[in-house]
Scaffold this motif. Sequence first.
Motif, PDB file in Angstrom:
ATOM      1  N   MET A   1       0.838  -1.172   0.000  1.00 20.65           N
ATOM      2  CA  MET A   1       0.000   0.000   0.000  1.00 20.65           C
ATOM      3  C   MET A   1       0.889   1.243   0.000  1.00 20.65           C
ATOM      4  N   THR A   2       1.228   1.653  -1.191  1.00 23.82           N
ATOM      5  CA  THR A   2       2.124   2.775  -1.378  1.00 23.82           C
ATOM      6  C   THR A   2       1.334   4.009  -1.799  1.00 23.82           C
ATOM      7  N   PRO A   3       1.642   5.170  -1.222  1.00 27.33           N
ATOM      8  CA  PRO A   3       0.948   6.387  -1.640  1.00 27.33           C
ATOM      9  C   PRO A   3       1.111   6.633  -3.142  1.00 27.33           C
ATOM     10  N   ASN A   4       0.084   7.186  -3.760  1.00 26.80           N
ATOM     11  CA  ASN A   4       0.092   7.548  -5.188  1.00 26.80           C
ATOM     12  C   ASN A   4       0.206   6.352  -6.125  1.00 26.80           C
ATOM     13  N   THR A   5      -0.106   5.163  -5.646  1.00 29.17           N
ATOM     14  CA  THR A   5      -0.077   3.974  -6.484  1.00 29.17           C
ATOM     15  C   THR A   5      -1.449   3.314  -6.446  1.00 29.17           C
ATOM     16  N   PRO A   6      -2.081   3.160  -7.602  1.00 29.51           N
ATOM     17  CA  PRO A   6      -3.388   2.506  -7.597  1.00 29.51           C
ATOM     18  C   PRO A   6      -3.253   1.025  -7.246  1.00 29.51           C
ATOM     19  N   VAL A   7      -4.319   0.461  -6.709  1.00 28.75           N
ATOM     20  CA  VAL A   7      -4.368  -0.962  -6.384  1.00 28.75           C
ATOM     21  C   VAL A   7      -5.013  -1.690  -7.553  1.00 28.75           C
ATOM     22  N   ASN A   8      -4.305  -2.657  -8.115  1.00 32.84           N
ATOM     23  CA  ASN A   8      -4.827  -3.472  -9.199  1.00 32.84           C
ATOM     24  C   ASN A   8      -5.421  -4.727  -8.573  1.00 32.84           C
ATOM     25  N   ILE A   9      -6.732  -4.810  -8.545  1.00 37.09           N
ATOM     26  CA  ILE A   9      -7.414  -5.907  -7.856  1.00 37.09           C
ATOM     27  C   ILE A   9      -7.067  -7.249  -8.489  1.00 37.09           C
ATOM     28  N   ALA A  10      -7.087  -7.332  -9.813  1.00 35.70           N
ATOM     29  CA  ALA A  10      -6.763  -8.597 -10.483  1.00 35.70           C
ATOM     30  C   ALA A  10      -5.354  -9.059 -10.142  1.00 35.70           C
ATOM     31  N   GLN A  11      -4.419  -8.124 -10.099  1.00 33.44           N
ATOM     32  CA  GLN A  11      -3.042  -8.465  -9.751  1.00 33.44           C
ATOM     33  C   GLN A  11      -2.952  -8.978  -8.317  1.00 33.44           C
ATOM     34  N   LYS A  12      -3.638  -8.328  -7.410  1.00 28.15           N
ATOM     35  CA  LYS A  12      -3.629  -8.773  -6.005  1.00 28.15           C
ATOM     36  C   LYS A  12      -4.211 -10.171  -5.882  1.00 28.15           C
ATOM     37  N   LEU A  13      -5.326 -10.425  -6.581  1.00 27.31           N
ATOM     38  CA  LEU A  13      -5.953 -11.749  -6.514  1.00 27.31           C
ATOM     39  C   LEU A  13      -5.083 -12.834  -7.144  1.00 27.31           C
ATOM     40  N   SER A  14      -4.314 -12.481  -8.173  1.00 30.31           N
ATOM     41  CA  SER A  14      -3.471 -13.487  -8.829  1.00 30.31           C
ATOM     42  C   SER A  14      -2.246 -13.859  -7.994  1.00 30.31           C
ATOM     43  N   ALA A  15      -1.976 -13.108  -6.940  1.00 31.69           N
ATOM     44  CA  ALA A  15      -0.778 -13.327  -6.134  1.00 31.69           C
ATOM     45  C   ALA A  15      -0.944 -14.423  -5.078  1.00 31.69           C
ATOM     46  N   PHE A  16      -2.157 -14.970  -4.930  1.00 31.91           N
ATOM     47  CA  PHE A  16      -2.355 -16.030  -3.933  1.00 31.91           C
ATOM     48  C   PHE A  16      -3.427 -17.005  -4.403  1.00 31.91           C
ATOM     49  N   ASP A  17      -3.380 -18.222  -3.855  1.00 29.38           N
ATOM     50  CA  ASP A  17      -4.353 -19.262  -4.204  1.00 29.38           C
ATOM     51  C   ASP A  17      -5.179 -19.741  -3.021  1.00 29.38           C
ATOM     52  N   GLU A  18      -4.705 -19.481  -1.809  1.00 27.87           N
ATOM     53  CA  GLU A  18      -5.384 -19.996  -0.618  1.00 27.87           C
ATOM     54  C   GLU A  18      -6.812 -19.463  -0.537  1.00 27.87           C
ATOM     55  N   ARG A  19      -7.728 -20.351  -0.193  1.00 31.12           N
ATOM     56  CA  ARG A  19      -9.136 -19.964  -0.079  1.00 31.12           C
ATOM     57  C   ARG A  19      -9.484 -19.664   1.374  1.00 31.12           C
ATOM     58  N   TRP A  20     -10.430 -18.766   1.556  1.00 27.77           N
ATOM     59  CA  TRP A  20     -10.945 -18.365   2.874  1.00 27.77           C
ATOM     60  C   TRP A  20      -9.859 -17.715   3.728  1.00 27.77           C
ATOM     61  N   ALA A  21      -8.891 -17.068   3.090  1.00 26.30           N
ATOM     62  CA  ALA A  21      -7.794 -16.390   3.798  1.00 26.30           C
ATOM     63  C   ALA A  21      -7.677 -14.965   3.252  1.00 26.30           C
ATOM     64  N   PRO A  22      -8.431 -14.020   3.809  1.00 29.65           N
ATOM     65  CA  PRO A  22      -8.460 -12.655   3.276  1.00 29.65           C
ATOM     66  C   PRO A  22      -7.080 -11.997   3.258  1.00 29.65           C
ATOM     67  N   ARG A  23      -6.844 -11.200   2.195  1.00 34.73           N
ATOM     68  CA  ARG A  23      -5.617 -10.423   2.062  1.00 34.73           C
ATOM     69  C   ARG A  23      -5.995  -8.938   2.070  1.00 34.73           C
ATOM     70  N   ARG A  24      -5.351  -8.181   2.901  1.00 33.77           N
ATOM     71  CA  ARG A  24      -5.615  -6.744   2.998  1.00 33.77           C
ATOM     72  C   ARG A  24      -4.982  -6.049   1.794  1.00 33.77           C
ATOM     73  N   ILE A  25      -5.800  -5.291   1.023  1.00 34.14           N
ATOM     74  CA  ILE A  25      -5.258  -4.615  -0.152  1.00 34.14           C
ATOM     75  C   ILE A  25      -5.337  -3.091  -0.043  1.00 34.14           C
ATOM     76  N   ALA A  26      -6.075  -2.584   0.929  1.00 34.25           N
ATOM     77  CA  ALA A  26      -6.176  -1.131   1.115  1.00 34.25           C
ATOM     78  C   ALA A  26      -6.775  -0.844   2.480  1.00 34.25           C
ATOM     79  N   ARG A  27      -6.604   0.392   2.908  1.00 39.96           N
ATOM     80  CA  ARG A  27      -7.220   0.886   4.143  1.00 39.96           C
ATOM     81  C   ARG A  27      -7.979   2.167   3.813  1.00 39.96           C
ATOM     82  N   VAL A  28      -9.142   2.310   4.422  1.00 42.94           N
ATOM     83  CA  VAL A  28      -9.959   3.512   4.279  1.00 42.94           C
ATOM     84  C   VAL A  28     -10.365   3.929   5.690  1.00 42.94           C
ATOM     85  N   ASN A  29      -9.738   4.985   6.193  1.00 45.57           N
ATOM     86  CA  ASN A  29      -9.957   5.402   7.582  1.00 45.57           C
ATOM     87  C   ASN A  29      -9.727   4.219   8.508  1.00 45.57           C
ATOM     88  N   ASP A  30     -10.736   3.818   9.257  1.00 43.78           N
ATOM     89  CA  ASP A  30     -10.592   2.688  10.187  1.00 43.78           C
ATOM     90  C   ASP A  30     -11.107   1.382   9.587  1.00 43.78           C
TER      91      ASP A  30
END
Length: 121
Positions: A1-30
Amino acid sequence: MTPNTPVNIAQKLSAFDERWAPRRIARVNDYEVKAAKLQGEFVWHTHEDTDELFLVISGTLTIRLRDGDVVLEPGELYVVPRGVEHCPAADEEAAILLFEPTGTVNTGTAGGERTREPVDA
């Protein structure tokens, strides 16, 4: 999560295969935005203090509720109100985004072997 860098959802999803194991890709306030892959049935559980938003990216997600199922296709979202017992399920793999307060336990009050701490994707 780098400032000024968009999050590519497809890229994030392609980086793992485990099911039922959430990966944090962004934060919005709390809140955290989490990506997850699901297949099969989760556990019946409740989040007593927060709503939980499910947004389907691919596949079909069924959110089982005690008074009837909600079926979500890609591009659809559903908010499970706080205190409502639910059980997510997907016959085939589904990719989703979750929006929930930081620290929300994926298994809610049920706990158990499927409980996972989210890690950064």
